[in-house]
Design a protein around this motif. Structure first.
Motif, mmCIF file in Angstrom:
data_model
loop_
_atom_site.group_PDB
_atom_site.id
_atom_site.type_symbol
_atom_site.label_atom_id
_atom_site.label_comp_id
_atom_site.label_asym_id
_atom_site.label_seq_id
_atom_site.Cartn_x
_atom_site.Cartn_y
_atom_site.Cartn_z
ATOM 1 N N GLU A 193 -74.948 24.027 0.854
ATOM 2 C CA GLU A 193 -75.336 23.956 2.402
ATOM 3 C C GLU A 193 -74.128 23.640 2.786
ATOM 4 O OE1 GLU A 193 -78.662 21.839 4.260
ATOM 5 O OE2 GLU A 193 -77.388 20.487 4.026
ATOM 6 N N GLY A 194 -73.640 24.579 4.107
ATOM 7 C CA GLY A 194 -72.577 24.050 4.884
ATOM 8 C C GLY A 194 -72.067 25.237 5.751
ATOM 9 N N ILE A 195 -70.988 25.146 6.126
ATOM 10 C CA ILE A 195 -70.518 26.112 7.220
ATOM 11 C C ILE A 195 -70.652 27.727 6.589
ATOM 12 C CG2 ILE A 195 -68.534 27.260 8.374
ATOM 13 C CD1 ILE A 195 -67.343 24.331 8.700
ATOM 14 N N ILE A 196 -70.198 27.882 5.279
ATOM 15 C CA ILE A 196 -70.299 29.234 4.737
ATOM 16 C C ILE A 196 -71.857 29.634 4.805
ATOM 17 C CG2 ILE A 196 -69.813 30.846 2.719
ATOM 18 C CD1 ILE A 196 -67.507 29.842 4.437
ATOM 19 N N SER A 197 -72.674 28.781 4.260
ATOM 20 C CA SER A 197 -74.052 29.494 4.045
ATOM 21 C C SER A 197 -74.772 29.502 5.580
ATOM 22 C CB SER A 197 -74.967 28.213 3.592
ATOM 23 O OG SER A 197 -75.042 26.895 4.372
ATOM 24 N N THR A 198 -74.109 28.848 6.745
ATOM 25 C CA THR A 198 -74.539 29.243 7.968
ATOM 26 C C THR A 198 -74.115 30.600 8.246
ATOM 27 O OG1 THR A 198 -74.668 26.978 8.563
ATOM 28 C CG2 THR A 198 -74.616 28.487 10.325
ATOM 29 N N ARG A 199 -72.687 30.829 8.126
ATOM 30 C CA ARG A 199 -71.936 32.018 8.681
ATOM 31 C C ARG A 199 -72.794 33.050 7.985
ATOM 32 N NH1 ARG A 199 -65.918 31.562 7.559
ATOM 33 N NH2 ARG A 199 -66.090 30.107 8.917
ATOM 34 N N GLY A 232 -72.684 20.113 -15.200
ATOM 35 C CA GLY A 232 -72.803 20.954 -14.211
ATOM 36 C C GLY A 232 -72.639 20.116 -12.807
ATOM 37 N N VAL A 233 -71.954 18.936 -12.997
ATOM 38 C CA VAL A 233 -71.835 18.060 -11.943
ATOM 39 C C VAL A 233 -70.768 18.579 -10.757
ATOM 40 C CG1 VAL A 233 -71.057 15.641 -11.240
ATOM 41 C CG2 VAL A 233 -72.292 15.881 -13.278
ATOM 42 N N THR A 234 -71.127 18.519 -9.679
ATOM 43 C CA THR A 234 -70.284 19.136 -8.505
ATOM 44 C C THR A 234 -70.109 18.071 -7.482
ATOM 45 O OG1 THR A 234 -72.380 19.956 -7.236
ATOM 46 C CG2 THR A 234 -71.332 21.336 -8.991
ATOM 47 N N SER A 235 -70.614 17.042 -7.184
ATOM 48 C CA SER A 235 -70.597 16.132 -6.013
ATOM 49 C C SER A 235 -69.678 15.030 -6.551
ATOM 50 C CB SER A 235 -71.880 15.481 -5.738
ATOM 51 O OG SER A 235 -71.733 14.536 -4.894
ATOM 52 N N PRO A 236 -68.501 14.516 -5.782
ATOM 53 C CA PRO A 236 -67.607 13.342 -5.946
ATOM 54 C C PRO A 236 -68.591 12.251 -5.778
ATOM 55 C CG PRO A 236 -66.804 15.082 -4.318
ATOM 56 C CD PRO A 236 -68.182 15.705 -4.582
ATOM 57 N N ARG A 237 -69.721 12.266 -4.945
ATOM 58 C CA ARG A 237 -70.306 11.122 -5.147
ATOM 59 C C ARG A 237 -71.161 10.784 -6.285
ATOM 60 N NH1 ARG A 237 -73.555 10.384 0.226
ATOM 61 N NH2 ARG A 237 -71.349 10.102 0.955
ATOM 62 N N THR A 264 -64.622 28.248 -4.727
ATOM 63 C CA THR A 264 -65.220 27.649 -3.483
ATOM 64 C C THR A 264 -66.446 28.519 -3.030
ATOM 65 O OG1 THR A 264 -63.825 28.427 -1.588
ATOM 66 C CG2 THR A 264 -63.108 26.510 -3.346
ATOM 67 N N ASP A 265 -67.163 27.841 -2.135
ATOM 68 C CA ASP A 265 -68.256 28.828 -1.409
ATOM 69 C C ASP A 265 -67.428 29.636 -0.585
ATOM 70 O OD1 ASP A 265 -67.298 26.980 0.693
ATOM 71 O OD2 ASP A 265 -69.603 26.346 0.926
ATOM 72 N N SER A 266 -66.091 29.542 -0.096
ATOM 73 C CA SER A 266 -65.726 30.686 0.764
ATOM 74 C C SER A 266 -65.286 31.946 0.007
ATOM 75 C CB SER A 266 -64.299 30.147 0.852
ATOM 76 O OG SER A 266 -64.301 29.083 1.731
ATOM 77 N N ASP A 267 -65.469 31.863 -1.478
ATOM 78 C CA ASP A 267 -65.360 33.214 -2.375
ATOM 79 C C ASP A 267 -66.680 34.052 -2.159
ATOM 80 O OD1 ASP A 267 -62.817 32.858 -3.448
ATOM 81 O OD2 ASP A 267 -63.601 31.053 -4.224
ATOM 82 N N ILE A 285 -62.894 21.220 -0.102
ATOM 83 C CA ILE A 285 -62.619 19.684 0.000
ATOM 84 C C ILE A 285 -63.488 18.961 -1.088
ATOM 85 C CG2 ILE A 285 -63.105 17.325 0.930
ATOM 86 C CD1 ILE A 285 -62.811 18.995 4.002
ATOM 87 N N THR A 286 -64.715 19.575 -1.546
ATOM 88 C CA THR A 286 -65.440 18.957 -2.624
ATOM 89 C C THR A 286 -64.790 19.357 -3.861
ATOM 90 O OG1 THR A 286 -67.429 19.023 -1.486
ATOM 91 C CG2 THR A 286 -67.585 18.875 -3.707
ATOM 92 N N VAL A 287 -64.136 20.663 -3.689
ATOM 93 C CA VAL A 287 -63.394 21.065 -5.167
ATOM 94 C C VAL A 287 -62.333 20.362 -5.467
ATOM 95 C CG1 VAL A 287 -62.459 23.320 -6.286
ATOM 96 C CG2 VAL A 287 -64.476 23.505 -5.109
ATOM 97 N N GLU A 288 -61.608 20.206 -4.462
ATOM 98 C CA GLU A 288 -60.348 19.131 -4.583
ATOM 99 C C GLU A 288 -60.602 18.013 -5.039
ATOM 100 O OE1 GLU A 288 -57.141 19.858 -4.495
ATOM 101 O OE2 GLU A 288 -57.551 21.822 -4.367
ATOM 102 N N ALA A 289 -61.802 17.565 -4.683
ATOM 103 C CA ALA A 289 -62.130 16.121 -5.065
ATOM 104 C C ALA A 289 -62.513 16.018 -6.660
ATOM 105 C CB ALA A 289 -63.375 15.545 -4.360
ATOM 106 N N LEU A 290 -63.334 17.103 -6.907
ATOM 107 C CA LEU A 290 -63.587 17.408 -8.341
ATOM 108 C C LEU A 290 -62.456 17.473 -9.217
ATOM 109 C CD1 LEU A 290 -66.405 20.066 -8.323
ATOM 110 C CD2 LEU A 290 -66.655 17.728 -8.749
ATOM 111 N N ARG A 291 -61.488 18.188 -8.985
ATOM 112 C CA ARG A 291 -60.131 18.501 -9.653
ATOM 113 C C ARG A 291 -59.596 17.285 -9.747
ATOM 114 N NH1 ARG A 291 -57.828 23.826 -6.211
ATOM 115 N NH2 ARG A 291 -59.199 25.187 -7.184
ATOM 116 N N LYS A 292 -59.505 16.544 -8.925
ATOM 117 C CA LYS A 292 -58.747 15.116 -9.044
ATOM 118 C C LYS A 292 -59.592 14.112 -9.862
ATOM 119 C CE LYS A 292 -57.463 10.897 -5.852
ATOM 120 N NZ LYS A 292 -57.627 10.315 -4.688
ATOM 121 N N ALA A 293 -61.048 14.171 -9.951
ATOM 122 C CA ALA A 293 -61.790 13.345 -10.663
ATOM 123 C C ALA A 293 -61.536 13.812 -12.221
ATOM 124 C CB ALA A 293 -63.271 13.526 -10.438
ATOM 125 N N VAL A 294 -61.101 15.001 -12.600
ATOM 126 C CA VAL A 294 -60.991 15.419 -13.698
ATOM 127 C C VAL A 294 -59.770 14.868 -14.351
ATOM 128 C CG1 VAL A 294 -60.342 17.436 -15.448
ATOM 129 C CG2 VAL A 294 -62.323 17.560 -13.841
#
Length: 422
Positions: A193-199, A232-237, A264-267, A285-294
């Motif tokens: 859910e986000g800009i891409i889903s709306t677009r 399959g965790v995808t959320s930084p929270r 990312t969802d842009s793909d 932004i979320t993907v970058e946060a996931l990479r940082k968590a790894v």
């Protein structure tokens, strides 16, 4: 049979040879000698510039389709894809037909896979028929060889049922695997859910559906003092919740997929059904946060979520396409490309020692006398996958040039070396 591995950089923090470049002689499935230069004659030789060797990699969440969905994947084709991806061990999902919810089904998989180059570990269903209603006979399945328990692609929705499952497996120190997703939130969502889903005009699935489930399940794990793994965790929270649970001493662990770190969802702007996955791809932004968590060590393991589909399940309108992608063969290269700063030591921790520790598998240390379970890779190499050993070809990495290259694996006496295009 003698196999000589020449001038390999050893990546194994449990080995006294860690960080050294050595020759390794394997005879009849066991490591017989390790030295800087071994002058021996071997039946086969493994050599490659930049060769790295580590304890065998483990994938903890793959769907091989057998029994019932052999048109998507079989144990043999799945094992071949896993070997090409450098994996010596794979956990297979119970979402087959019939479901792996009894000891006879676990024993069938163990027997059918006994001669394959990769060790296949059945995940037993937590509930009968993966219907989320009644607990399956997990104790019997454990005695027959089930490595863990999960309803696989059908997350447990009822808190009371998961509570009972966690209490049940505690008796034999079992682990329950859960994809965290509250299916009542964004029930019809197809992508993030986000800009891409709306677009794109596609219904969105909010990350809140995952976060609610992670928060709930951690409370259940705390109450039962049992072992729970989120995959399959995808959320930084969600990852923050998991980090706090670990700090509190709970037996909670987690894994992410290579494709959630890469795409990312842009793909999705071209409606590529190979990128329709569950959980959905998230925003940049979320993907970058996931990479940082790894990189920070919050994530315990990498799980491929290999889910092959035949042509007819993917070459349809996006709405009707089945979720999932084939990913065993490109898991390492996707991880290496997404996280160029990830060291070989940390990579092996995510692919080998981490999952082995969580699920109680033996650690195949690279020392003389140990059984050989080895993965071969080159962090400086490149991968261009042009042909797949998986029965299904729904791999969005086909034709993409990726950093890092898997060279093959050795599992006992079973040696697999990749050919060009693999």
């Amino acid at each position: 049979m003698k196999i000589l591995i020449e001038k390999a950089s050893i990546v194994d923090r449990h080995s006294p040879y860690n960080g050294k470049v050595c020759d390794i002689l394997v005879e009849n499935g066991r490591i017989r000698a390790i030295a800087p230069d071994l002058a021996v004659t071997a039946d086969q030789t493994v050599r490659h510039p930049g060769l790295h060797v580590s304890p065998g990699w483990v994938d903890i969440f793959s769907h091989f389709g057998d029994p019932g969905y052999e048109h998507k994947e079989t144990l043999a084709t799945g094992a071949a894809a896993a070997a090409a991806g450098g994996f010596t061990d794979v956990f297979v999902l119970p979402n087959t037909r019939p479901v792996v919810d009894s000891k006879s089904q676990v024993e069938y998989i163990r027997r059918a896979a006994s001669s394959l180059p990769v060790r296949i570990w059945p995940i037993g269903a937590m509930t009968k028929g993966v219907e989320g209603k009644d607990l399956a006979e997990m104790y019997d399945m454990r005695q027959s060889g089930a490595i863990a328990f999960s309803d696989g692609t059908h997350p447990i929705q009822a808190a009371g049922l998961l509570l009972k499952g966690l209490q049940y497996v505690k008796a034999f120190d079992g682990v329950i695997i859960q994809i965290p997703d509250d299916r009542t939130v964004g029930a019809n969502g197809l992508i993030n859910e986000g800009i891409i889903s709306t677009r794109l005009g596609l219904p969105g699935k909010p990350m809140m559906a995952e976060e609610l489930m992670v928060a709930r399940d951690i409370k259940l794990a705390r109450y039962t003092e049992s072992r729970l793994h989120f995959t399959g965790v995808t959320s930084p929270r969600s990852l923050e919740y998991i980090r706090r649970a670990k700090e509190a001493g709970l037996a909670v662990s987690c894994s992410v997929t290579p494709y959630h770190l890469f795409f990312t969802d842009s793909d999705l702007t071209e409606y590529d059904t190979n990128l329709k996955v569950f959980p959905p791809l998230r925003d940049g932004i979320t993907v970058e946060a996931l990479r940082k968590a790894v990189l920070e060590g919050v994530v315990d393991a990498i799980a491929t979520h290999h889910q092959p589909h035949e042509f007819d399940s993917k070459i349809v309108e996006f709405e009707y396409a089945k979720p999932g992608m084939s990913g065993l063969e490109t898991a390492y290269a996707a991880l290496r490309t997404s996280l160029p700063g990830l060291t070989p030591d940390h990579t092996v921790e995510l692919l080998s020692s981490g999952p082995r520790a969580i699920f109680g598998l033996d650690q195949p240390t690279i020392v003389e006398g140990k059984e050989a379970a080895l993965s071969f890779f080159d962090p400086a190499g490149t991968t261009l996958l042009t042909k797949s050993l998986s029965k299904s070809k729904n791999n969005p990495f086909l034709g993409k040039t990726l950093q890092g290259k898997v060279l093959g694996m050795l599992n006992g006496t079973q040696l697999h070396l990749n050919q060009p295009g693999q």
